[in-house]
Design a protein around this motif. Sequence first.
Motif, mmCIF file in Angstrom:
data_model
loop_
_atom_site.group_PDB
_atom_site.id
_atom_site.type_symbol
_atom_site.label_atom_id
_atom_site.label_comp_id
_atom_site.label_asym_id
_atom_site.label_seq_id
_atom_site.Cartn_x
_atom_site.Cartn_y
_atom_site.Cartn_z
ATOM 1 N N ARG A 42 32.298 33.522 61.310
ATOM 2 C CA ARG A 42 33.426 33.987 62.095
ATOM 3 C C ARG A 42 34.664 33.165 61.723
ATOM 4 N NH1 ARG A 42 30.235 37.267 62.499
ATOM 5 N NH2 ARG A 42 29.471 38.375 64.339
ATOM 6 N N ARG A 43 35.774 33.854 61.549
ATOM 7 C CA ARG A 43 37.020 33.176 61.221
ATOM 8 C C ARG A 43 37.999 33.254 62.384
ATOM 9 N NH1 ARG A 43 38.289 35.576 55.134
ATOM 10 N NH2 ARG A 43 36.585 34.460 54.048
ATOM 11 N N LEU A 44 38.786 32.214 62.496
ATOM 12 C CA LEU A 44 39.955 32.241 63.380
ATOM 13 C C LEU A 44 41.167 32.249 62.464
ATOM 14 C CD1 LEU A 44 40.971 32.178 66.302
ATOM 15 C CD2 LEU A 44 41.133 29.702 66.088
ATOM 16 N N VAL A 45 41.986 33.287 62.592
ATOM 17 C CA VAL A 45 43.079 33.535 61.652
ATOM 18 C C VAL A 45 44.410 33.450 62.391
ATOM 19 C CG1 VAL A 45 44.078 35.233 60.070
ATOM 20 C CG2 VAL A 45 41.599 35.007 60.249
ATOM 21 N N LEU A 46 45.377 32.779 61.781
ATOM 22 C CA LEU A 46 46.739 32.739 62.296
ATOM 23 C C LEU A 46 47.545 33.823 61.596
ATOM 24 C CD1 LEU A 46 48.827 31.299 64.083
ATOM 25 C CD2 LEU A 46 49.341 29.823 62.126
ATOM 26 N N ALA A 47 48.151 34.713 62.375
ATOM 27 C CA ALA A 47 48.867 35.860 61.815
ATOM 28 C C ALA A 47 50.314 35.876 62.292
ATOM 29 C CB ALA A 47 48.172 37.164 62.222
ATOM 30 N N ARG A 48 51.182 36.380 61.414
ATOM 31 C CA ARG A 48 52.583 36.584 61.770
ATOM 32 C C ARG A 48 53.147 37.681 60.886
ATOM 33 N NH1 ARG A 48 56.246 34.479 58.099
ATOM 34 N NH2 ARG A 48 55.427 32.964 56.587
ATOM 35 N N LEU A 49 54.312 38.169 61.261
ATOM 36 C CA LEU A 49 55.000 39.139 60.418
ATOM 37 C C LEU A 49 55.586 38.429 59.195
ATOM 38 C CD1 LEU A 49 56.908 41.266 63.087
ATOM 39 C CD2 LEU A 49 55.005 42.041 61.657
ATOM 40 N N PRO A 50 55.705 39.114 58.069
ATOM 41 C CA PRO A 50 56.303 38.477 56.896
ATOM 42 C C PRO A 50 57.788 38.214 57.103
ATOM 43 C CG PRO A 50 55.953 40.808 56.486
ATOM 44 C CD PRO A 50 55.303 40.508 57.805
ATOM 45 N N GLY A 51 58.315 37.309 56.300
ATOM 46 C CA GLY A 51 59.737 36.987 56.381
ATOM 47 C C GLY A 51 59.949 35.545 56.779
ATOM 48 N N PRO A 52 61.203 35.089 56.777
ATOM 49 C CA PRO A 52 61.510 33.700 57.136
ATOM 50 C C PRO A 52 61.077 33.394 58.564
ATOM 51 C CG PRO A 52 63.407 34.793 56.123
ATOM 52 C CD PRO A 52 62.408 35.858 56.404
ATOM 53 N N GLN A 53 60.597 32.170 58.774
ATOM 54 C CA GLN A 53 60.194 31.718 60.109
ATOM 55 C C GLN A 53 61.277 30.823 60.705
ATOM 56 O OE1 GLN A 53 56.182 29.948 59.555
ATOM 57 N NE2 GLN A 53 55.705 30.899 61.491
ATOM 58 N N ALA A 54 61.585 31.047 61.976
ATOM 59 C CA ALA A 54 62.459 30.112 62.679
ATOM 60 C C ALA A 54 61.744 28.769 62.777
ATOM 61 C CB ALA A 54 62.783 30.643 64.069
ATOM 62 N N GLU A 55 62.526 27.679 62.813
ATOM 63 C CA GLU A 55 61.920 26.344 62.802
ATOM 64 C C GLU A 55 60.947 26.113 63.962
ATOM 65 O OE1 GLU A 55 63.137 21.605 62.651
ATOM 66 O OE2 GLU A 55 64.678 23.145 62.508
ATOM 67 N N PRO A 56 61.284 26.513 65.221
ATOM 68 C CA PRO A 56 60.309 26.299 66.296
ATOM 69 C C PRO A 56 58.983 27.011 66.037
ATOM 70 C CG PRO A 56 62.473 26.766 67.192
ATOM 71 C CD PRO A 56 62.559 27.039 65.730
ATOM 72 N N CYS A 57 59.059 28.219 65.500
ATOM 73 C CA CYS A 57 57.835 28.977 65.199
ATOM 74 C C CYS A 57 57.013 28.251 64.130
ATOM 75 C CB CYS A 57 58.215 30.381 64.742
ATOM 76 S SG CYS A 57 56.824 31.528 64.656
ATOM 77 N N GLY A 58 57.692 27.732 63.121
ATOM 78 C CA GLY A 58 57.000 26.987 62.076
ATOM 79 C C GLY A 58 56.345 25.727 62.603
ATOM 80 N N ARG A 59 57.002 25.055 63.561
ATOM 81 C CA ARG A 59 56.428 23.844 64.144
ATOM 82 C C ARG A 59 55.173 24.155 64.965
ATOM 83 N NH1 ARG A 59 57.144 19.232 62.278
ATOM 84 N NH2 ARG A 59 56.984 18.231 64.334
ATOM 85 N N VAL A 60 55.202 25.265 65.686
ATOM 86 C CA VAL A 60 54.025 25.660 66.462
ATOM 87 C C VAL A 60 52.879 26.033 65.515
ATOM 88 C CG1 VAL A 60 53.091 27.354 68.090
ATOM 89 C CG2 VAL A 60 55.382 26.397 68.454
ATOM 90 N N ALA A 61 53.192 26.762 64.463
ATOM 91 C CA ALA A 61 52.162 27.124 63.485
ATOM 92 C C ALA A 61 51.534 25.874 62.871
ATOM 93 C CB ALA A 61 52.767 28.012 62.399
ATOM 94 N N GLN A 62 52.357 24.884 62.564
ATOM 95 C CA GLN A 62 51.833 23.640 61.995
ATOM 96 C C GLN A 62 50.938 22.911 62.984
ATOM 97 O OE1 GLN A 62 52.012 22.441 58.810
ATOM 98 N NE2 GLN A 62 50.515 20.986 59.644
#
Length: 307
Positions: free
Chosen positions: A274-294
């Motif tokens: 079983r995988r747990l996958v992080l998904a988002r729409l393509p395109g540039p990420q706003a910095e807060p979104c990138g920090r949460v993803a990290q």
Amino acid sequence: MDFTEVSLTALRVLRAVAEQGRFTAAATALGYTQSAVSRQIASIERLAGTQLLERRRDGVRLTPAGHLVLRRAMVVLDEIDATARELSGLPAQAGTVHVGWFPSAGAVLLPRALTALRRTDPAITVVTREGSTPALVRALRAGSVDLALLGSAPPFRPPDAETPALVLQTLTERSLSLAVPVGHPLARRDFVDIADLHGQRWIAGPASGEDQLMGVWPGLDERPQIAHTARDWLAKLHLVAAGFGITTVPESLAPAAPDGVRILPVRGGPQEQRRLVLARLPGPQAEPCGRVAQALRTAAIDLDTPH
């Protein structure tokens, strides 16, 4: 055509329909009647001068024009919500990131990521919501969540066939395990043989049109005896602890298991990954979104690192 006359109610209805995938589900979520939802959609399509939703047998999908309108509508609705907060005397929620999560991700990984983020980036506000993988994919497409933690099982296909394709990153890949009461005969060894699963009483999630029967070992060559149904993982595990049956769990849930439960691997059959996958729409990420993803990626690495 005068699109400036579109109402905020119509924009919210469009967002809900795109997110839920059906008029009836959107009506339930909003507390409206289905006919009221239909009228709002007809109104916004009339003002747009084009079809915004494709009606299909399995629900509705946004047309290219619908994607355009919804993308702009999300900006308007976010600004209206921010204005309402400021008028009520609350600080503006700058740097807000919306995260959707598949049920098993909420027990261990998500709290760890949010705890770390509170230390490293206290200015970022994270708003979360639980949902099934299909519902979260619709929410991503509708723009109501920025990131989604999705469950994935073999053959690990993309979660939908819409375009553009979602950006996917596997955070964890673990074997499916079995939760058994500590006093159960299956708990006497350090693993469960698949042949010993015959005739067991199972605690499973309720089956629906888009959710699989979670809790029963996949491919079981008999009709499973469902003793109890529960959608919540913690409820399932406490039912196991009380001795009312057994259930399957992702291995990553082991730290959340209550006293009285053993989490054991299953042998003698195909590996059930079983995988747990992080998904988002393509395109540039706003910095807060990138920090949460990290933060989510770091929490996943920490879970996979022996301590």
